[in-house]
Design a protein around this motif. Structure first.
Motif, PDB file in Angstrom:
ATOM      1  N   LEU A   1      27.741 -35.712 -16.533  1.00 43.23           N
ATOM      2  CA  LEU A   1      26.844 -36.169 -15.476  1.00 43.23           C
ATOM      3  C   LEU A   1      26.073 -37.409 -15.921  1.00 43.23           C
ATOM      4  N   ALA A   2      25.458 -37.342 -17.090  1.00 43.71           N
ATOM      5  CA  ALA A   2      24.686 -38.487 -17.565  1.00 43.71           C
ATOM      6  C   ALA A   2      25.590 -39.659 -17.894  1.00 43.71           C
ATOM      7  N   SER A   3      26.721 -39.371 -18.517  1.00 45.77           N
ATOM      8  CA  SER A   3      27.651 -40.440 -18.876  1.00 45.77           C
ATOM      9  C   SER A   3      28.122 -41.199 -17.649  1.00 45.77           C
ATOM     10  N   ASN A   4      28.249 -40.509 -16.541  1.00 49.38           N
ATOM     11  CA  ASN A   4      28.733 -41.135 -15.311  1.00 49.38           C
ATOM     12  C   ASN A   4      27.613 -41.611 -14.401  1.00 49.38           C
ATOM     13  N   LYS A   5      26.402 -41.700 -14.946  1.00 53.07           N
ATOM     14  CA  LYS A   5      25.261 -42.283 -14.239  1.00 53.07           C
ATOM     15  C   LYS A   5      24.877 -41.495 -12.983  1.00 53.07           C
ATOM     16  N   LEU A   6      25.039 -40.185 -13.056  1.00 53.58           N
ATOM     17  CA  LEU A   6      24.672 -39.328 -11.932  1.00 53.58           C
ATOM     18  C   LEU A   6      23.494 -38.425 -12.269  1.00 53.58           C
ATOM     19  N   ASP A   7      22.890 -38.620 -13.439  1.00 52.19           N
ATOM     20  CA  ASP A   7      21.874 -37.689 -13.896  1.00 52.19           C
ATOM     21  C   ASP A   7      20.551 -37.797 -13.156  1.00 52.19           C
ATOM     22  N   ALA A   8      20.434 -38.733 -12.212  1.00 53.60           N
ATOM     23  CA  ALA A   8      19.216 -38.769 -11.392  1.00 53.60           C
ATOM     24  C   ALA A   8      19.024 -37.475 -10.621  1.00 53.60           C
ATOM     25  N   VAL A   9      20.113 -36.745 -10.344  1.00 54.09           N
ATOM     26  CA  VAL A   9      19.971 -35.481  -9.607  1.00 54.09           C
ATOM     27  C   VAL A   9      19.150 -34.468 -10.395  1.00 54.09           C
ATOM     28  N   LEU A  10      19.014 -34.666 -11.700  1.00 49.87           N
ATOM     29  CA  LEU A  10      18.228 -33.740 -12.506  1.00 49.87           C
ATOM     30  C   LEU A  10      16.743 -33.834 -12.217  1.00 49.87           C
ATOM     31  N   ALA A  11      16.361 -34.795 -11.375  1.00 52.49           N
ATOM     32  CA  ALA A  11      14.985 -34.819 -10.879  1.00 52.49           C
ATOM     33  C   ALA A  11      14.754 -33.732  -9.847  1.00 52.49           C
ATOM     34  N   ALA A  12      15.844 -33.233  -9.261  1.00 58.04           N
ATOM     35  CA  ALA A  12      15.734 -32.214  -8.217  1.00 58.04           C
ATOM     36  C   ALA A  12      16.187 -30.838  -8.675  1.00 58.04           C
ATOM     37  N   THR A  13      16.901 -30.771  -9.779  1.00 51.97           N
ATOM     38  CA  THR A  13      17.405 -29.497 -10.272  1.00 51.97           C
ATOM     39  C   THR A  13      17.674 -29.634 -11.763  1.00 51.97           C
ATOM     40  N   ASP A  14      18.010 -28.519 -12.399  1.00 49.03           N
ATOM     41  CA  ASP A  14      18.382 -28.539 -13.812  1.00 49.03           C
ATOM     42  C   ASP A  14      19.858 -28.214 -13.964  1.00 49.03           C
ATOM     43  N   ARG A  15      20.304 -28.290 -15.187  1.00 52.01           N
ATOM     44  CA  ARG A  15      21.606 -27.739 -15.538  1.00 52.01           C
ATOM     45  C   ARG A  15      21.471 -26.228 -15.641  1.00 52.01           C
ATOM     46  N   ALA A  16      22.491 -25.508 -15.200  1.00 51.38           N
ATOM     47  CA  ALA A  16      22.435 -24.053 -15.247  1.00 51.38           C
ATOM     48  C   ALA A  16      22.738 -23.561 -16.654  1.00 51.38           C
ATOM     49  N   GLY A  17      21.862 -22.715 -17.175  1.00 53.32           N
ATOM     50  CA  GLY A  17      22.080 -22.103 -18.479  1.00 53.32           C
ATOM     51  C   GLY A  17      21.160 -20.923 -18.644  1.00 53.32           C
ATOM     52  N   THR A  18      21.710 -19.758 -18.946  1.00 49.67           N
ATOM     53  CA  THR A  18      20.890 -18.551 -19.019  1.00 49.67           C
ATOM     54  C   THR A  18      20.574 -18.141 -20.445  1.00 49.67           C
ATOM     55  N   TRP A  19      21.388 -18.554 -21.395  1.00 48.00           N
ATOM     56  CA  TRP A  19      21.132 -18.140 -22.784  1.00 48.00           C
ATOM     57  C   TRP A  19      20.171 -19.118 -23.449  1.00 48.00           C
ATOM     58  N   PRO A  20      19.329 -18.608 -24.340  1.00 50.47           N
ATOM     59  CA  PRO A  20      18.374 -19.500 -25.015  1.00 50.47           C
ATOM     60  C   PRO A  20      19.097 -20.491 -25.923  1.00 50.47           C
ATOM     61  N   VAL A  21      18.499 -21.669 -26.078  1.00 50.80           N
ATOM     62  CA  VAL A  21      19.069 -22.719 -26.912  1.00 50.80           C
ATOM     63  C   VAL A  21      18.183 -22.906 -28.130  1.00 50.80           C
ATOM     64  N   ASP A  22      18.774 -22.783 -29.293  1.00 48.38           N
ATOM     65  CA  ASP A  22      18.040 -23.047 -30.533  1.00 48.38           C
ATOM     66  C   ASP A  22      18.197 -24.522 -30.850  1.00 48.38           C
ATOM     67  N   GLY A  23      17.230 -25.307 -30.441  1.00 45.98           N
ATOM     68  CA  GLY A  23      17.323 -26.739 -30.644  1.00 45.98           C
ATOM     69  C   GLY A  23      16.810 -27.472 -29.418  1.00 45.98           C
ATOM     70  N   TYR A  24      17.082 -28.757 -29.378  1.00 38.42           N
ATOM     71  CA  TYR A  24      16.541 -29.606 -28.324  1.00 38.42           C
ATOM     72  C   TYR A  24      17.462 -29.621 -27.119  1.00 38.42           C
ATOM     73  N   ALA A  25      16.915 -29.471 -25.933  1.00 38.19           N
ATOM     74  CA  ALA A  25      17.698 -29.548 -24.704  1.00 38.19           C
ATOM     75  C   ALA A  25      16.810 -30.077 -23.591  1.00 38.19           C
ATOM     76  N   GLU A  26      17.415 -30.760 -22.655  1.00 34.34           N
ATOM     77  CA  GLU A  26      16.683 -31.287 -21.498  1.00 34.34           C
ATOM     78  C   GLU A  26      17.297 -30.744 -20.223  1.00 34.34           C
ATOM     79  N   HIS A  27      16.424 -30.487 -19.249  1.00 35.69           N
ATOM     80  CA  HIS A  27      16.871 -30.108 -17.907  1.00 35.69           C
ATOM     81  C   HIS A  27      17.832 -28.915 -17.953  1.00 35.69           C
ATOM     82  N   LEU A  28      17.410 -27.842 -18.582  1.00 35.92           N
ATOM     83  CA  LEU A  28      18.244 -26.653 -18.686  1.00 35.92           C
ATOM     84  C   LEU A  28      17.426 -25.447 -18.261  1.00 35.92           C
ATOM     85  N   SER A  29      17.893 -24.709 -17.254  1.00 32.90           N
ATOM     86  CA  SER A  29      17.173 -23.524 -16.803  1.00 32.90           C
ATOM     87  C   SER A  29      18.154 -22.574 -16.131  1.00 32.90           C
TER      88      SER A  29
END
Length: 802
Positions: free
Chosen positions: A438-466
């Motif tokens: 998404l970001a590589s293809n310059k479509l990541d502006a949609v992350l202003a309205a939603t996040d990436r779907a992810g239910t398991w916890p992430v040990d480390g740095y992540a953006e726009h994940l919920s």
């Protein structure tokens, strides 16, 4: 819509009798066209002339179906079934007939002897039901088969459906595929608060067509470790019968009123509701919920003869397809078939008119709770149109002039898609699936309205994940395809952006899905679902830095081999045409569409109103880029695609400077299928309009985004297609510069000018010398870029000038 049927179901339900009845009907569908209830001795004339079907998986499918029926009756569960072993269709048909779903959709398939005879005659007959699942089969949204994406499809159907349990049967041969292996990770993207659940059944019956399955070689301990490692809570159920001797013998743990499998399904459902209850309550949700799944060990082709003529059948790969293939010519096999069918004791299961007895019929749920009547399996009836925002606030204003105003098409589209996501938030019926691009293809502006779907916890740095993100990112095109297919088929909307070169990973999946959609149009009771739209970006012409392997526009070729009524290919030349195209396709139903768009900053050619007119036409003359007598051109320069548009306009400018006395028309094609004759594609231009653009005998130099063969295929049937000289990708590439990649494939502005001049020589004597000059200049540019490593400024800084 199917009619509701109400029949007498009084009498205590007998799961064992139900399973015998379903297995009998499945076997009868494979073999019989007459005497379907064996009311007289079996003779060769009662047999079908061709025996087709996969018996081996049928008893296991019925065991799962029967256990799910009990769950529905006892808990009023909302169950959708996705059957991976699609060639086990006889079992599915048998269960649909027994529960009355077939009769609800077609009264000719009534629950009596005549209805069963009609079903048997239609199975694997011309214009009847195929040997695998298809859109003509109620309750289905997936064909199944060895491609292995039943599980991902099941998860797509479960997304945003909080009350739904999607049961998914995964065959142990199918489970060997890469798509299935990737799909086991899908729970990590499923929100237990807003989504439904998937209950997988890994059906281990031990064999594929002619060899053992890999999963069947694994011990219970190994299987448990494997699936716990994926994050599942596996339950192993062994229903292989004790002893030998056909369908009379009890399954392990079968107590007549219910089976060990039914208990396991009920226990799994309890675990599912506990996970969901915790996620939907004030309690902190389990950060790593272990969803239940069932490993079902059964006997291959259970109930078939144990051995015939010295060959073991039951429990071996010889039961995989038709266990007794020579019944027409071999009296011993015919006797074995009759003994096999009579071992189910059909006289106990069906009354004198061939209706299932109450002990069988009462096992089935009623009304829409019947698995075959699941509304989500005909998702077009659940679909509501997307609330699409207006385009104008997001469109590019050509304030700096045509061709001098620049914008990134995907960034412009992302601005609009952000509003699409916001407007769909309440209904939760729109998702974007993408292989981590998404970001590589310059479509990541949609992350202003939603996040990436992810239910398991992430040990480390992540953006726009919920948990409740509407963007599904995973490095598996197979998962993306399956998720989106299940989501669309169950009545929702979505978009699949991906790198152009990697779209071909799902070639075989889109093949099967396009055929599904084509067949769906021929089923009168099916309502159309939202179109599946691929946005192919990071296109091959701008993959010069990644190299030859990333330069692959062949997905277009694959798609246009499919039925024209369900396919479309669009090549918007700028941001505004991309907006208009996407607005149309997200509102469309029943098709597979490909849109190719660049992600880099590029020249913009049309205002929004012009873009609407251009897209409505599919192709049009760009008068502002043409020169000479507009009504009497000597040659047409045509283009399809963002990069080819730039090169064609640059070539037109070169020709205007070199040969101002020549009359040259420029045509841009945004809907590639508009090139096809109108009788071969619904988007095809009528002859009159086609001739108005391209003339009847004019040479046409067409610069195309992909392989030239795609254009030639579409032009087939047009008068004199030989006058079209198509330039495109011809498998020349490496890590180089953008201009060098174009020149290597003969699609650069200089190559186009050279080709055009070759067709103008008869009228313009200096054309040959001009062509030679352009060839020399092209070669000098290529030599220079090899010295510097970059394209020259005359290429990178070129802008359109009127």
């Amino acid at each position: 819509m199917p009619r509701e049927t109400h029949e007498d179901r009084s009498g205590a339900a007998r799961p064992d009798a139900y399973r015998r009845a379903a297995d009998y009907v499945a076997a009868a569908l494979i073999y019989l066209r007459e005497n379907v209830l064996l009311t007289e001795p079996l003779r060769p004339e009662h047999l079908k002339p061709r025996l087709l079907g996969h018996w081996g998986t049928c008893p296991g499918i019925t065991q799962v179906y029967s256990a799910l029926d009990q769950l529905v009756r006892e808990r009023d569960a909302d169950v959708l079934l996705v059957t991976g072993p699609g060639h086990g269709a006889p079992a599915v048909h048998a269960n649909l007939w027994l529960e009355g779903t077939h009769a609800a959709y077609d009264p000719a398939l009534s629950r009596d002897a005549e209805g069963l005879r009609e079903l048997s005659r239609r199975y694997c007959a011309p214009d009847g039901f195929p040997s695998h699942l298809s859109p003509a089969v109620p309750g289905t949204l997936h064909e199944g088969g060895e491609l292995g994406y039943a599980l991902a499809t099941a998860f797509g159907a479960a997304l945003d459906a909080p009350g739904r349990v999607v049961a998914c049967i995964v065959g142990d041969g199918e489970a060997e595929t890469g798509p299935t292996a990737g799909a086991w990770h899908s729970p990590k993207h499923l929100d237990p608060e807003t989504g439904g659940a998937v209950l997988p059944f890994l059906h281990l019956n031990g064999y594929k067509i002619s060899s053992p399955s890999l999963f069947a070689t694994m011990s219970d301990t190994e299987l448990t470790h494997l699936f716990r490692g994926y994050g599942w809570d596996p339950r192993i159920v062994d229903v292989t019968p004790d002893g030998a001797g056909g369908p009379d013998r009890p399954d392990r743990g079968d107590r007549g009123d219910r089976s060990e499998l039914a208990d396991a399904v009920a226990d799994a459902h309890t675990a599912i509701t506990a996970i969901q209850r915790q996620a939907r309550s004030a309690e902190a949700p389990d950060p790593r919920p272990a969803w239940p799944m069932i490993v079902l060990r059964s006997l291959k082709g259970q109930g078939a003869p144990a051995e015939v003529q010295g060959t073991r059948i039951e429990g071996t790969f010889h039961a995989h397809q038709v266990p007794l293939p020579d019944v027409h010519e071999d009296p011993e096999q015919l006797r074995a078939l009759e003994a096999w069918l009579r071992s189910y004791r059909p006289e106990e299961l069906f009354d004198e008119e061939g209706r299932p007895v109450p002990e069988v019929a009462s096992h089935c749920p009623e009304g829409d709770r019947r698995i075959g009547m699941q509304p989500a399996a005909d998702g077009g009836r659940l679909r509501t149109p997307l609330d699409l925002p207006p385009l104008a606030p997001h469109a590019v204003d050509l304030g700096e002039g045509r061709g001098r105003t620049t914008a990134g098409p995907n960034e412009v589209l992302a601005s609009w898609l952000t509003e699409v996501v916001r407007r769909s938030a309440e209904r939760r019926d729109f998702r974007i699936v993408s292989p981590d691009e998404l970001a590589s293809n310059k479509l990541d502006a949609v992350l202003a309205a939603t996040d990436r779907a992810g239910t398991w916890p992430v040990d480390g740095y992540a953006e726009h994940l919920s948990r409740d993100g509407r963007v599904m990112e995973v490095l598996s095109e197979h998962n993306c395809q399956g998720w989106l297919q299940g989501y669309l088929q169950s009545g929702r909307h979505g978009l699949f952006p991906t790198y152009e070169a990697f779209a071909s990973v799902v070639d075989s999946m889109v093949n099967q899905y396009a055929k599904w959609l084509k067949t769906s149009r021929e089923v009168p009771w099916r309502a159309p679902v939202s179109s599946l739209t691929y946005l192919l970006t990071s296109e091959g012409w701008r993959q010069e830095h990644n190299g030859y392997s990333h330069q692959g526009p062949g997905f277009i070729n694959n798609l246009i081999t499919k039925k024209s009524t369900v396919t479309g290919v669009y090549l918007p030349p700028d941001a505004n045409t991309l907006l208009v195209t996407m607005e149309r396709l997200l509102d469309e139903t029943g098709k597979v569409n490909v849109v190719v768009s660049g992600k880099h900053e590029a020249a913009q050619w049309l205002g929004l109103d012009e873009a609407r007119a251009h897209c409505a036409a599919g192709a049009s003359v760009w008068d502002w880029a043409s020169h000479g007598e507009p009504a009497a051109p000597e040659l047409v320069l045509a283009c399809a695609g963002g990069i080819p548009t730039v090169e064609t306009l640059a070539a037109a400018r070169l020709l205007r400077e070199d040969l101002p006395e020549a009359a040259i028309r420029v045509v841009n094609i945004v809907d590639l299928c508009a090139l096809a004759p109108a009788d071969r594609h619904p988007n095809g231009m009528a002859d009159g309009r086609f001739h108005a653009l391209f003339g009847t005998d004019l040479p046409v130099v067409l610069d195309f985004h992909g392989y030239p063969s795609a254009v030639h295929q579409l032009l087939h049937g047009r008068p004199r297609p030989d006058r079209f000289h198509v330039r495109g990708y011809v498998e020349e590439g490496t890590t180089t510069t953008p201009y060098d990649l174009l020149a290597a494939n003969g699609t650069s502005r200089h190559d186009l000018a050279i080709t055009a001049l070759a067709h103008l020589e008869d009228r313009h004597p200096k054309a040959r010398a001009l062509a030679e000059r352009h060839a020399a200049h092209r070669d000098a540019l290529r030599a220079e870029l090899r010295r510097t490593g970059v394209d020259p400024a005359e290429i990178t800084d070129w802008r359109w000038s009127a």
